[in-house]
Design an enzyme around this catalytic site. Structure first.
Site, PDB file in Angstrom:
ATOM      1  N   CYS A  23       0.865  -1.186   0.000  1.00 43.84           N
ATOM      2  CA  CYS A  23       0.000   0.000   0.000  1.00 43.84           C
ATOM      3  C   CYS A  23       0.901   1.235   0.000  1.00 43.84           C
ATOM      4  CB  CYS A  23      -0.980  -0.036   1.168  1.00 43.84           C
ATOM      5  SG  CYS A  23      -0.232  -0.056   2.800  1.00 43.84           S
ATOM      6  N   ARG A  29      -3.582  -0.664   5.273  1.00 45.02           N
ATOM      7  CA  ARG A  29      -4.162  -1.713   4.428  1.00 45.02           C
ATOM      8  C   ARG A  29      -3.269  -2.938   4.252  1.00 45.02           C
ATOM      9  NH1 ARG A  29      -5.102   2.179  -0.450  1.00 45.02           N
ATOM     10  NH2 ARG A  29      -3.254   3.051   0.559  1.00 45.02           N
ATOM     11  N   ASP A 141      -8.225   3.781   0.758  1.00 41.34           N
ATOM     12  CA  ASP A 141      -7.301   4.228   1.804  1.00 41.34           C
ATOM     13  C   ASP A 141      -8.108   4.741   3.003  1.00 41.34           C
ATOM     14  OD1 ASP A 141      -5.430   5.441   3.379  1.00 41.34           O
ATOM     15  OD2 ASP A 141      -4.445   6.523   1.739  1.00 41.34           O
TER      16      ASP A 141
HETATM   17  P1  4NP Z   1      -1.881   2.752   4.059  1.00 46.23           P
HETATM   18  O1  4NP Z   1      -2.549   4.117   4.629  1.00 46.23           O
HETATM   19  O2  4NP Z   1      -1.272   3.096   2.729  1.00 46.23           O
HETATM   20  O3  4NP Z   1      -3.042   1.845   3.952  1.00 46.23           O
HETATM   21  O4  4NP Z   1      -0.855   2.334   5.098  1.00 46.23           O
HETATM   22  C1  4NP Z   1      -1.847   5.321   4.745  1.00 46.23           C
HETATM   23  C2  4NP Z   1      -0.968   5.493   5.778  1.00 46.23           C
HETATM   24  C3  4NP Z   1      -0.320   6.721   5.922  1.00 46.23           C
HETATM   25  C4  4NP Z   1      -0.559   7.734   5.024  1.00 46.23           C
HETATM   26  C5  4NP Z   1      -1.443   7.556   3.972  1.00 46.23           C
HETATM   27  C6  4NP Z   1      -2.095   6.331   3.833  1.00 46.23           C
HETATM   28  N1  4NP Z   1       0.087   8.989   5.179  1.00 46.23           N
HETATM   29  O5  4NP Z   1      -0.206   9.917   4.397  1.00 46.23           O
HETATM   30  O6  4NP Z   1       0.933   9.138   6.076  1.00 46.23           O
END
Ligand code: 4NP
Length: 176
Positions: A23, A29, A141
């Protein structure tokens, strides 16, 4: 679940079939999918045939544990989210892993770019390609939303991991 599990690409090398989940941040995710797929693999008695790893395309959270909301949802459903530490995807994963599954189209585009246009589309593809309810769906997300978003992610991840484990289990041993 589909009556006939999808066919997966064969293992690149003898040994454990390597599945990578990717991800953006590797704190929501893909670690949720990692914990659920690892759990399902263990329940199916396939630990010695399958290795599950996860990472993010970004480096902001490297070394961090799972997002507390993601961990809480998993823990509430009986999973152990405590071991996760975020890492960033390396280009070598794209040539070493048997299957590299992106959570959304941005993640997939970034993976293809990291591979310099040489990514095998059978191996580097959307996690949602194996979603039995919404084939080809992105895993949304949940980071900037509420708890509901994490519940949606868990439901998608659980039904899709069931399909993946069935596909791995039903593949001939010489293929994975
Ligand atoms: P992930 O979610 O890609 O599902 O781990 C996110 C975690 C952090 C961030 C964005 C999406 N961020 O902008 O820090």
């Amino acid at each position: 679940m589909p009556a006939v599990p999808p066919t997966l690409p064969p293992a690149r090398e003898p040994g454990r079939y390597r599945v990578a989940l990717v991800c953006l941040g590797n704190i929501c995710r893909s670690p949720m999918a990692d914990v659920v797929l690892t759990d399902r693999v263990r329940s199916a008695g396939l630990d010695d045939r399958v290795e599950v790893v996860s990472s993010g395309t970004g480096d902001w959270h490297v070394g961090h544990p799972m997002d507390r909301r993601a961990a809480a949802i998993l823990t509430g459903e009986g999973y152990d989210a405590s071991a996760h530490r975020a890492q960033q995807v390396q280009a070598s994963w794209l040539t070493d892993c048997d299957l590299v599954l992106a959570m959304d189209q941005d993640n997939l585009r970034d993976l293809r770019s990291l591979a310099g246009g040489t990514a095998d589309p059978d191996r580097v593809r959307l996690f949602g390609d194996f979603d039995p309810l919404e084939p080809g769906a992105e895993v949304p997300d949940p980071y900037y939303g509420g708890t509901d978003g994490f519940q949606v992610v868990l439901a998608m991840v659980e039904r899709t991991c069931d399909v993946l484990v069935a596909a791995i289990r039903d593949s001939p041993p010489e293929d994975n």
